[in-house]
Design a protein around this motif. Structure first.
Motif, PDB file in Angstrom:
ATOM      1  N   UNK A 251      12.354   9.779 -11.844  1.00 26.92           N
ATOM      2  CA  UNK A 251      13.543   8.867 -11.493  1.00 26.92           C
ATOM      3  C   UNK A 251      13.409   7.348 -12.097  1.00 26.92           C
ATOM      4  N   UNK A 252      12.292   7.211 -12.720  1.00 26.58           N
ATOM      5  CA  UNK A 252      11.962   5.617 -13.408  1.00 26.58           C
ATOM      6  C   UNK A 252      12.473   4.587 -12.217  1.00 26.58           C
ATOM      7  N   UNK A 253      11.663   4.988 -11.005  1.00 28.75           N
ATOM      8  CA  UNK A 253      11.873   4.130  -9.848  1.00 28.75           C
ATOM      9  C   UNK A 253      11.206   2.595 -10.104  1.00 28.75           C
ATOM     10  N   UNK A 254      11.867   1.624  -9.714  1.00 35.03           N
ATOM     11  CA  UNK A 254      10.825   0.265  -9.820  1.00 35.03           C
ATOM     12  C   UNK A 254      10.104   0.328  -8.453  1.00 35.03           C
ATOM     13  N   UNK A 255       8.754   0.326  -8.410  1.00 41.06           N
ATOM     14  CA  UNK A 255       8.049   0.481  -7.438  1.00 41.06           C
ATOM     15  C   UNK A 255       7.537  -0.904  -7.021  1.00 41.06           C
ATOM     16  N   UNK A 256       7.924  -2.089  -7.726  1.00 43.14           N
ATOM     17  CA  UNK A 256       7.328  -3.334  -7.458  1.00 43.14           C
ATOM     18  C   UNK A 256       7.872  -3.830  -5.976  1.00 43.14           C
ATOM     19  N   UNK A 257       8.946  -3.238  -5.647  1.00 41.89           N
ATOM     20  CA  UNK A 257       9.533  -3.684  -4.419  1.00 41.89           C
ATOM     21  C   UNK A 257       8.815  -3.342  -3.317  1.00 41.89           C
ATOM     22  N   UNK A 258       9.124  -3.946  -1.897  1.00 40.57           N
ATOM     23  CA  UNK A 258       8.377  -3.647  -0.836  1.00 40.57           C
ATOM     24  C   UNK A 258       8.895  -2.424  -0.383  1.00 40.57           C
ATOM     25  N   UNK A 259       7.450  -1.739  -0.344  1.00 41.01           N
ATOM     26  CA  UNK A 259       7.701  -0.285   0.286  1.00 41.01           C
ATOM     27  C   UNK A 259       6.429   0.299   0.933  1.00 41.01           C
ATOM     28  N   UNK A 260       6.632   1.043   2.118  1.00 40.01           N
ATOM     29  CA  UNK A 260       5.687   1.328   2.836  1.00 40.01           C
ATOM     30  C   UNK A 260       4.286   2.249   1.959  1.00 40.01           C
ATOM     31  N   UNK A 261       3.207   2.360   2.409  1.00 39.94           N
ATOM     32  CA  UNK A 261       2.285   3.258   1.667  1.00 39.94           C
ATOM     33  C   UNK A 261       2.803   4.613   1.641  1.00 39.94           C
ATOM     34  N   UNK A 262       3.182   5.047   3.169  1.00 40.62           N
ATOM     35  CA  UNK A 262       3.641   6.432   3.190  1.00 40.62           C
ATOM     36  C   UNK A 262       4.813   6.859   2.298  1.00 40.62           C
ATOM     37  N   UNK A 263       5.687   5.988   2.217  1.00 41.01           N
ATOM     38  CA  UNK A 263       7.020   6.179   1.419  1.00 41.01           C
ATOM     39  C   UNK A 263       6.614   6.225  -0.110  1.00 41.01           C
ATOM     40  N   UNK A 264       5.618   5.265  -0.442  1.00 38.19           N
ATOM     41  CA  UNK A 264       5.049   5.075  -1.896  1.00 38.19           C
ATOM     42  C   UNK A 264       4.528   6.469  -2.058  1.00 38.19           C
ATOM     43  N   UNK A 265       3.507   6.962  -1.267  1.00 37.92           N
ATOM     44  CA  UNK A 265       2.980   8.133  -1.492  1.00 37.92           C
ATOM     45  C   UNK A 265       3.907   9.446  -1.655  1.00 37.92           C
ATOM     46  N   UNK A 266       4.756   9.387  -0.701  1.00 33.45           N
ATOM     47  CA  UNK A 266       5.658  10.629  -0.709  1.00 33.45           C
ATOM     48  C   UNK A 266       6.695  10.506  -1.999  1.00 33.45           C
TER      49      UNK A 266
ATOM     50  N   UNK B 259       8.260  12.748  -6.887  1.00 38.64           N
ATOM     51  CA  UNK B 259       8.776  12.198  -8.405  1.00 38.64           C
ATOM     52  C   UNK B 259       7.787  13.059  -9.577  1.00 38.64           C
ATOM     53  N   UNK B 260       6.256  12.940  -9.321  1.00 39.88           N
ATOM     54  CA  UNK B 260       5.655  13.529 -10.220  1.00 39.88           C
ATOM     55  C   UNK B 260       5.593  14.960 -10.491  1.00 39.88           C
ATOM     56  N   UNK B 261       5.793  15.718  -9.322  1.00 39.83           N
ATOM     57  CA  UNK B 261       5.948  17.100  -9.239  1.00 39.83           C
ATOM     58  C   UNK B 261       7.265  17.331  -9.918  1.00 39.83           C
ATOM     59  N   UNK B 262       8.103  16.724  -9.837  1.00 40.79           N
ATOM     60  CA  UNK B 262       9.436  17.172 -10.519  1.00 40.79           C
ATOM     61  C   UNK B 262       9.443  16.912 -11.708  1.00 40.79           C
TER      62      UNK B 262
ATOM     63  N   UNK C  87      14.569  12.568 -15.682  1.00 41.26           N
ATOM     64  CA  UNK C  87      16.002  12.640 -15.260  1.00 41.26           C
ATOM     65  C   UNK C  87      17.102  11.770 -15.825  1.00 41.26           C
ATOM     66  N   UNK C  88      16.685  11.253 -17.149  1.00 37.56           N
ATOM     67  CA  UNK C  88      17.308  10.304 -17.966  1.00 37.56           C
ATOM     68  C   UNK C  88      17.462  10.879 -19.308  1.00 37.56           C
ATOM     69  N   UNK C  89      18.188  12.084 -19.342  1.00 38.30           N
ATOM     70  CA  UNK C  89      18.282  12.736 -20.607  1.00 38.30           C
ATOM     71  C   UNK C  89      19.675  12.841 -21.105  1.00 38.30           C
ATOM     72  N   UNK C  90      20.146  12.752 -22.223  1.00 45.33           N
ATOM     73  CA  UNK C  90      21.532  13.036 -22.759  1.00 45.33           C
ATOM     74  C   UNK C  90      21.531  14.455 -22.720  1.00 45.33           C
ATOM     75  N   UNK C  91      22.877  15.040 -22.374  1.00 45.78           N
ATOM     76  CA  UNK C  91      23.361  16.422 -22.332  1.00 45.78           C
ATOM     77  C   UNK C  91      23.557  16.810 -23.837  1.00 45.78           C
TER      78      UNK C  91
END
Length: 189
Positions: free
Chosen positions: A113-128, A133-136, A58-62
């Motif tokens: 997306x290079x999302x920071x996953x160290x923040x509080x997130x539910x297991x379901x939100x994390x899995x989704x 993100x991996x599929x994309x 997601x972080x690519x220069x045109x």
């Protein structure tokens, strides 16, 4: 040669002082697809060792963007991207594909997306998030004709669930905090 026969070095932005180091005894990994990594590619090709470039799709220069010739810290490049969508500190797909077709160079995933996953997130939100993100990420690489088997966790945050999602998608070489930061070698020059 098995890529894991040597200690693994981690590089983000490339500064000129790094060009004075002998890196022939390391597997060289580059995080985030920063333009400075491409700018100094010829230097790193001098070392007969694997080089893995971890890219967030997601972080690519045109292709038509003029890239920043000045090396800035990775954290600053991220800040500019995440706040203002500034991409001129990152590689273009043409550059990434060139690296992918270079001997001893490999392209790996670094999420979409290079999302920071160290923040509080539910297991379901994390899995989704991880699944989507991996599929994309994999889809974006496939659109460019790049197959990946390597992956590095964003922010080196090694979540066990993340490893499982990646393995299910056929990613076999997973990297994280076990790498040596090149800054640790600075005293050697």
């Amino acid at each position: 040669m098995n890529k894991l026969d040597k200690p693994i070095l981690m590089i983000h932005e490339v500064y000129e002082w790094m060009l004075n180091l002998d890196l022939s005894e390391y597997i060289i990994t580059f995080d985030d697809g920063l333009y400075s990594q491409y700018k100094y590619l010829e230097h790193f090709l001098k070392f007969d060792t694997p080089k893995i470039f971890f890219i967030s799709t997601n972080i690519i220069s045109p292709e038509d963007e003029i890239q920043n010739k000045e090396t800035i810290p990775c954290a600053r490049a991220h800040e500019l991207f995440f706040k203002n969508k500034v991409t001129n500190n990152y590689m273009k797909w043409s550059q990434i594909k060139e690296i992918a077709n270079t001997v001893n160079c490999y392209i790996g995933g670094h999420s979409h997306k290079h999302k920071d996953l160290r923040k509080n997130i539910t297991l379901k939100e994390l899995h989704n998030h991880l699944k989507n993100d991996t599929d994309t990420m994999i889809s974006e690489f496939e659109k460019k004709g790049i197959q990946i088997k390597d992956f590095c966790f964003p922010y080196n945050y090694e979540a066990p669930l993340y490893k499982e999602v990646l393995k299910q998608k056929g990613i076999t070489n997973i990297y994280g905090s076990g790498r040596i930061a090149i800054e640790e070698l600075k005293n050697a020059i």
